[in-house]
Scaffold this motif. Sequence first.
Motif: not given
Length: 429
Positions: A298-299, A268, A102-103, A236, A264-266, A100
Amino acid sequence: MTDAPSGLWTGVEHARALDERDALPTLRDRFHVPPHGGGQTAYLAGNSLGLQPTMLRARLGEELDDWARLGVEGHGEARRPWMPYHELLRDPAARLVGALPREVVVMNSLTVNLHLMMVSFYRPTPQRHRIVIEDSAFPSDSYAVRSQADFHGYDPDEAVVRLRPRAGEAVLRSEDVVDFLSRDGEGVALVLLGAVNYYSGEFLDIPAITRAGRAAGAIVGWDLAHAAGNVELALHDWGVDWAAWCSYKYLNSGPGAPAGAFVHERHLSDRSLPKFAGWWSTDPATRFAMGPRVDPVDSADAWQLSNPPILAMAPVLASLEMFDEVGLPALRAKSTRLTGYLEQLLDRIEGPVEILTPREPERRGAQLSVRLLRHDADRTSARLRAEHGVIADARRPDVIRLAPVPMYCTFEDCWRAAHGLAAIVAEHG
Ligand SMILES: *Cc1c(COP(=O)(O)O)cnc(C)c1O
């Protein structure tokens, strides 16, 4: 170019015909290929340093002009404003690694990013403090993990586990890494492996190893130095915790170019993760309030420290645009064809050479590592260059790495490399 040394050889005409009818015409004329004699080298060292795109001088000129014209106002008024410049790299970098937007973030150099990631993701306890790497890890990665273990007060010799291939085998099997993590993963805090090994060219099974590592309770990070721009990635979806890569190998962004990082998003919005901070870690909306406390977004941008080096970022942006233009699937398909062709030719060399790289195309990228059983790698690569115009990479004492990079290498380049190597080893075989 001399004639083929043996009747077993296909001629260079065959290689040229393959070039002419390939589904992806070469982009070679969009790069500066180092000259040799009146022509060009066969450049098979793009896994060490990718070639310079010809449009780069103009692109750098634009940044220099904006700086000359605008001074400090370039932060907001340059044609690509410098303040949010790194955001221009976000989408193409995300496409490159399967993330993603933002990752990902482009920043620093690779080893610096490995350390910044380990600040957050290596949090050892007495029960769980081991770091798993491959025994053939790139030295910088070995030094980085050892220094992290030491920094946290653990003995690196005990904390760092180096996985070796089975006896008599040249490369680590992904299934053995999975077995190790399933069996002995309890004390492992961090797994950090090279997705494509710099030495052997082996492409590990990222999803299977990531699953096994996470199931064992470890954090799984990947060094993508030789994977980014070389193989298709889906960080991702594969659930990779974090990754880092450099931009000067397959990404053609110039010596020491800014690197990339993926989180990874988790992770962020996890405020409990320790991070080192600087003014670029904070939310750009409030950055210039110049407050005393960092207010991170949050990125992956939250891992940045400094304002980015625009003159160094410009080549990364230009290069990522080329990857978007051609598309990684088409490049990977061509890479498979070129590497397979080079492999066929190398297999015809009668004599003292042996391919270390896995034979299955899905277990390797654009690289074949050749062990010379009776020749010195340094001397052989010097002769390849001087006598055949082939630039390859020597790993002392006995390995030559050949990388048929699909952006600018041709079937003819592969032919020249194999033919040159055959001629050299035939002399005192
Ligand atoms: C090329 C490479 C590096 C280089 O590190 P820098 O910090 O960019 O100098 C590190 N690790 C691996 C696996 C590499 O292939």
